[in-house]
Design an enzyme around this catalytic site. Structure first.
Site, PDB file in Angstrom:
ATOM      1  N   LEU A   1      29.683  39.237  32.934  1.00  0.00           N
ATOM      2  CA  LEU A   1      29.519  37.786  33.048  1.00  0.00           C
ATOM      3  C   LEU A   1      28.061  37.449  33.348  1.00  0.00           C
ATOM      4  O   LEU A   1      27.528  37.897  34.358  1.00  0.00           O
ATOM      5  CB  LEU A   1      30.405  37.243  34.173  1.00  0.00           C
ATOM      6  CG  LEU A   1      31.899  37.576  34.093  1.00  0.00           C
ATOM      7  CD1 LEU A   1      32.645  37.006  35.301  1.00  0.00           C
ATOM      8  CD2 LEU A   1      32.513  37.044  32.806  1.00  0.00           C
TER       9      LEU A   1
ATOM     10  N   SER B   1      44.053  35.202  34.921  1.00  0.00           N
ATOM     11  CA  SER B   1      45.128  36.215  34.876  1.00  0.00           C
ATOM     12  C   SER B   1      46.396  35.530  34.403  1.00  0.00           C
ATOM     13  O   SER B   1      46.649  34.384  34.793  1.00  0.00           O
ATOM     14  CB  SER B   1      45.395  36.777  36.287  1.00  0.00           C
ATOM     15  OG  SER B   1      46.570  37.570  36.291  1.00  0.00           O
TER      16      SER B   1
ATOM     17  N   TYR C   1      33.404  45.111  48.277  1.00  0.00           N
ATOM     18  CA  TYR C   1      32.111  44.463  47.973  1.00  0.00           C
ATOM     19  C   TYR C   1      31.549  43.788  49.219  1.00  0.00           C
ATOM     20  O   TYR C   1      30.335  43.742  49.426  1.00  0.00           O
ATOM     21  CB  TYR C   1      32.266  43.439  46.842  1.00  0.00           C
ATOM     22  CG  TYR C   1      31.951  44.004  45.477  1.00  0.00           C
ATOM     23  CD1 TYR C   1      32.850  44.836  44.828  1.00  0.00           C
ATOM     24  CD2 TYR C   1      30.742  43.717  44.838  1.00  0.00           C
ATOM     25  CE1 TYR C   1      32.568  45.361  43.576  1.00  0.00           C
ATOM     26  CE2 TYR C   1      30.447  44.230  43.591  1.00  0.00           C
ATOM     27  CZ  TYR C   1      31.356  45.049  42.958  1.00  0.00           C
ATOM     28  OH  TYR C   1      31.061  45.573  41.727  1.00  0.00           O
TER      29      TYR C   1
ATOM     30  N   TYR D   1      51.228  42.550  38.333  1.00  0.00           N
ATOM     31  CA  TYR D   1      50.671  41.369  38.989  1.00  0.00           C
ATOM     32  C   TYR D   1      50.460  41.627  40.479  1.00  0.00           C
ATOM     33  O   TYR D   1      49.366  41.416  41.010  1.00  0.00           O
ATOM     34  CB  TYR D   1      51.606  40.175  38.774  1.00  0.00           C
ATOM     35  CG  TYR D   1      50.978  38.850  39.150  1.00  0.00           C
ATOM     36  CD1 TYR D   1      49.981  38.280  38.366  1.00  0.00           C
ATOM     37  CD2 TYR D   1      51.390  38.164  40.285  1.00  0.00           C
ATOM     38  CE1 TYR D   1      49.409  37.060  38.712  1.00  0.00           C
ATOM     39  CE2 TYR D   1      50.827  36.947  40.632  1.00  0.00           C
ATOM     40  CZ  TYR D   1      49.835  36.402  39.834  1.00  0.00           C
ATOM     41  OH  TYR D   1      49.272  35.189  40.178  1.00  0.00           O
TER      42      TYR D   1
ATOM     43  N   ASN E   1      33.819  42.014  37.746  1.00  0.00           N
ATOM     44  CA  ASN E   1      32.766  41.242  37.078  1.00  0.00           C
ATOM     45  C   ASN E   1      32.431  39.963  37.847  1.00  0.00           C
ATOM     46  O   ASN E   1      31.262  39.573  37.946  1.00  0.00           O
ATOM     47  CB  ASN E   1      33.201  40.888  35.653  1.00  0.00           C
ATOM     48  CG  ASN E   1      33.167  42.101  34.746  1.00  0.00           C
ATOM     49  OD1 ASN E   1      32.422  43.050  35.006  1.00  0.00           O
ATOM     50  ND2 ASN E   1      33.966  42.089  33.696  1.00  0.00           N
TER      51      ASN E   1
ATOM     52  N   THR F   1      46.864  32.651  27.879  1.00  0.00           N
ATOM     53  CA  THR F   1      47.929  31.815  28.459  1.00  0.00           C
ATOM     54  C   THR F   1      47.419  30.412  28.792  1.00  0.00           C
ATOM     55  O   THR F   1      48.231  29.520  29.033  1.00  0.00           O
ATOM     56  CB  THR F   1      48.547  32.443  29.734  1.00  0.00           C
ATOM     57  OG1 THR F   1      47.508  32.652  30.696  1.00  0.00           O
ATOM     58  CG2 THR F   1      49.242  33.749  29.425  1.00  0.00           C
TER      59      THR F   1
ATOM     60  N   ARG G   1      25.150  38.882  42.639  1.00  0.00           N
ATOM     61  CA  ARG G   1      23.841  38.780  41.985  1.00  0.00           C
ATOM     62  C   ARG G   1      23.193  37.424  42.271  1.00  0.00           C
ATOM     63  O   ARG G   1      22.002  37.335  42.550  1.00  0.00           O
ATOM     64  CB  ARG G   1      24.025  38.982  40.476  1.00  0.00           C
ATOM     65  CG  ARG G   1      22.810  39.479  39.741  1.00  0.00           C
ATOM     66  CD  ARG G   1      23.163  40.103  38.399  1.00  0.00           C
ATOM     67  NE  ARG G   1      23.841  39.222  37.471  1.00  0.00           N
ATOM     68  CZ  ARG G   1      24.983  39.533  36.858  1.00  0.00           C
ATOM     69  NH1 ARG G   1      25.577  40.677  37.067  1.00  0.00           N
ATOM     70  NH2 ARG G   1      25.523  38.679  36.000  1.00  0.00           N
TER      71      ARG G   1
ATOM     72  N   ARG H   1      58.834  29.817  34.578  1.00  0.00           N
ATOM     73  CA  ARG H   1      58.968  29.577  36.011  1.00  0.00           C
ATOM     74  C   ARG H   1      60.023  28.514  36.267  1.00  0.00           C
ATOM     75  O   ARG H   1      60.398  27.730  35.400  1.00  0.00           O
ATOM     76  CB  ARG H   1      57.619  29.234  36.628  1.00  0.00           C
ATOM     77  CG  ARG H   1      56.884  30.536  36.934  1.00  0.00           C
ATOM     78  CD  ARG H   1      55.593  30.315  37.630  1.00  0.00           C
ATOM     79  NE  ARG H   1      54.589  29.876  36.699  1.00  0.00           N
ATOM     80  CZ  ARG H   1      53.289  30.003  36.910  1.00  0.00           C
ATOM     81  NH1 ARG H   1      52.849  30.550  38.014  1.00  0.00           N
ATOM     82  NH2 ARG H   1      52.427  29.575  36.025  1.00  0.00           N
TER      83      ARG H   1
ATOM     84  N   ASP I   1      37.678  31.053  29.764  1.00  0.00           N
ATOM     85  CA  ASP I   1      39.105  31.330  29.547  1.00  0.00           C
ATOM     86  C   ASP I   1      39.279  32.039  28.216  1.00  0.00           C
ATOM     87  O   ASP I   1      38.592  31.717  27.244  1.00  0.00           O
ATOM     88  CB  ASP I   1      39.906  30.009  29.562  1.00  0.00           C
ATOM     89  CG  ASP I   1      41.356  30.220  29.968  1.00  0.00           C
ATOM     90  OD1 ASP I   1      42.064  30.948  29.246  1.00  0.00           O
ATOM     91  OD2 ASP I   1      41.767  29.698  31.004  1.00  0.00           O
TER      92      ASP I   1
HETATM   93  N1  UDP Z   1      64.504  31.266  38.757  1.00  0.00           N
HETATM   94  C1  UDP Z   1      65.745  30.761  38.426  1.00  0.00           C
HETATM   95  N2  UDP Z   1      65.896  30.218  37.181  1.00  0.00           N
HETATM   96  C2  UDP Z   1      64.887  30.143  36.297  1.00  0.00           C
HETATM   97  C3  UDP Z   1      63.609  30.646  36.635  1.00  0.00           C
HETATM   98  C4  UDP Z   1      63.456  31.209  37.890  1.00  0.00           C
HETATM   99  O1  UDP Z   1      66.690  30.805  39.223  1.00  0.00           O
HETATM  100  O2  UDP Z   1      65.111  29.615  35.188  1.00  0.00           O
HETATM  101  C5  UDP Z   1      64.311  31.824  40.118  1.00  0.00           C
HETATM  102  C6  UDP Z   1      63.639  33.193  40.149  1.00  0.00           C
HETATM  103  O3  UDP Z   1      64.590  34.216  40.030  1.00  0.00           O
HETATM  104  C7  UDP Z   1      62.975  33.158  41.512  1.00  0.00           C
HETATM  105  C8  UDP Z   1      62.634  31.684  41.721  1.00  0.00           C
HETATM  106  O4  UDP Z   1      63.452  30.961  40.821  1.00  0.00           O
HETATM  107  O5  UDP Z   1      63.879  33.568  42.509  1.00  0.00           O
HETATM  108  C9  UDP Z   1      61.163  31.375  41.438  1.00  0.00           C
HETATM  109  O6  UDP Z   1      60.844  31.952  40.215  1.00  0.00           O
HETATM  110  P1  UDP Z   1      59.477  31.691  39.474  1.00  0.00           P
HETATM  111  O7  UDP Z   1      59.502  32.501  38.222  1.00  0.00           O
HETATM  112  O8  UDP Z   1      59.232  30.239  39.354  1.00  0.00           O
HETATM  113  O9  UDP Z   1      58.353  32.228  40.456  1.00  0.00           O
HETATM  114  P2  UDP Z   1      58.200  33.504  41.401  1.00  0.00           P
HETATM  115  O10 UDP Z   1      58.170  32.935  42.761  1.00  0.00           O
HETATM  116  O11 UDP Z   1      59.382  34.418  41.225  1.00  0.00           O
HETATM  117  O12 UDP Z   1      56.937  34.123  40.971  1.00  0.00           O
END
Ligand code: UDP
Length: 315
Positions: free
Chosen positions: A66, A78, A162, A148, A102, A40, A109, A189, A36
Site C-alpha cells: 500500500l 475482509s 508491530y 474469520y 500492509n 463483497t 511508515r 446474516r 476495496d
Molecule cells: N441465523 C438464523 N437465521 C438466518 C441467519 C442467521 O437463525 O437466516 C442465526 C445464526 O445461526 C446466528 C444468528 O442468527 O445464531 C446471527 O447470525 P449472523 O449470520 O447474522 O451473524 P453471526 O453473529 O453468526 O456472525
C-alpha cells in the site's frame, strides 16, 4: 474528537460498515481514500461519497503493498458474513494476515494511527457473558468459521507485535453484530435474511431452536465509535469492544421483524450451523469510559430504518 482535517485510508470502504464510515468521515471534513477489491463490497454503497471531491476510490487488493499519502488507516477489508467468508476462506485469511501487515507497514511508515477492525468472533463460542476485552475466547482453530475467527486473532497478534517491536500506534476495535442499510440481501446474516423473507412473505429461517442470542448495533452508532477510536489520543494501544449490549434471542428477533414488516410469514426451523455461538453480548464499559461512546439507536428505531432501506433497495 480532534477536528483537524486528516487524509484517511479506509480499506474495505466499499463494504457495509466501511462505506458508512467513509460517509461519516467526509461529513466530519476529512479526505478519504477508499480501497476495496469489491469482492463483497458494492459500488452502489459509495455513490454518495463519490460526489464529494474529498473522496477517492481505488479498486485494489489490500494484500498488495500500500502506497498512499495518508495520515492514518482504518482496516476493514475482509469478507465478514459467515456465508461469504466460508466461500472465500483463503481470501479471508489473506486479508486479515497479509492485508493487516500492509496496513501496519503503511501506518508505521507515515507515523499515524491504525484502527484495526477486529470482531467479536475472536471470542468464538464464548463461555462467559457478557464478553469483556480480557476474555481469551473459545475458538475452534480448524472449524468452518476459523478463517474469520483466527484471521482476526492473527490480525490482533500482528498489531500487538508491530506495537511492541516497531512502536506502531494501533487501536483494536472488536466489532459486535452490526446492522443497517447497505447490508447485502444475499449475505446470509440474520437481519437482512429476516427482513427480506418477511417482505417477500416467505418463512423466516431460524437456525436451531432460536434460543441463541446476539446483540445488534446500528451502523451509525458503530461508525461514530470507530471515529472516536481513531481520534481519541489516549486510547493508543487499547483493545475496545464496540457494539450494543442489548441482547435478544434470535426467535424473538424473528417475531419483531415479522410484526414490524406486517408480514404473515411463518417460521422455518433449520439446523444450527457448526460452531454457531450460542450467546453474544459485549461488555462495553471500556468504550463508554475511554471514548465516552455508547450506542444511541435502539433496535426498534434501527430496524425501522433498515426495513425502510430494504423495501427501497431489495431486488
Ligand atoms: N441465523 C438464523 N437465521 C438466518 C441467519 C442467521 O437463525 O437466516 C442465526 C445464526 O445461526 C446466528 C444468528 O442468527 O445464531 C446471527 O447470525 P449472523 O449470520 O447474522 O451473524 P453471526 O453473529 O453468526 O456472525
Amino acid at each position: 474528537m480532534a477536528t483537524n482535517s486528516k487524509r484517511i485510508l479506509v480499506t474495505g470502504g466499499g463494504g457495509f460498515i466501511g462505506s458508512h464510515l467513509c460517509d461519516f468521515l467526509l461529513e466530519e471534513g476529512h479526505s478519504v481514500i477508499c480501497l476495496d477489491s469489491f469482492i463483497t463490497g458494492d459500488w452502489r454503497n459509495i455513490e454518495r461519497a463519490r460526489a464529494n471531491p474529498s473522496f477517492t476510490v481505488v479498486e485494489g487488493d489490500v494484500c498488495k503493498r500500500l502506497d498512499f499519502d495518508v495520515d492514518c488507516v482504518f482496516h476493514l477489508a475482509s469478507p465478514a458474513s459467515p456465508v461469504h467468508y466460508s466461500s472465500m476462506q483463503v481470501s479471508t485469511l489473506m486479508a486479515n494476515s497479509l492485508g493487516t501487515g500492509n496496513c501496519l507497514e503503511l501506518s508505521t511508515r507515515v507515523g499515524g494511527r491504525m484502527v484495526m477492525c477486529s470482531s467479536s468472533e475472536v471470542y468464538g463460542d464464548p463461555l462467559v457473558t457478557p464478553q469483556g476485552e480480557e476474555y481469551f475466547g473459545n475458538v475452534n482453530p480448524i472449524g468452518p468459521r476459523s478463517c474469520y475467527d483466527e484471521g482476526k486473532r492473527f490480525a490482533e497478534a500482528l498489531c500487538k507485535a508491530y506495537e511492541r517491536e516497531r512502536g506502531a500506534d494501533v487501536v483494536i476495535v472488536r466489532i459486535f453484530n452490526t446492522y443497517g442499510s447497505r447490508m447485502r440481501s444475499d449475505d446470509g446474516r440474520v437481519i437482512p435474511n429476516f427482513i427480506n423473507q418477511a417482505l417477500e412473505g416467505k418463512p423466516l429461517t431460524v437456525y436451531g431452536d432460536g434460543s441463541q442470542t446476539r446483540s445488534f448495533c446500528h451502523v451509525r452508532d458503530m461508525v461514530r465509535g470507530l471515529a472516536f477510536a481513531m481520534f481519541t489520543e489516549s486510547v493508543r494501544g487499547e483493545v475496545i469492544n464496540m457494539g450494543n449490549p442489548n441482547e435478544i434471542r434470535i426467535i424473538d428477533l424473528a417475531s419483531i421483524v415479522r410484526n414490524k414488516v406486517g408480514s404473515c410469514s411463518g417460521i422455518e426451523f433449520r439446523d444450527l450451523p457448526v460452531d454457531d455461538p450460542l450467546m453474544r453480548k459485549p461488555d462495553i464499559s471500556k468504550a463508554m469510559s475511554a471514548l465516552s461512546w455508547a450506542p444511541e439507536i435502539d433496535l426498534t428505531e434501527g430496524l425501522d430504518d433498515a426495513i425502510a432501506w430494504f423495501r427501497e433497495n431489495s431486488a
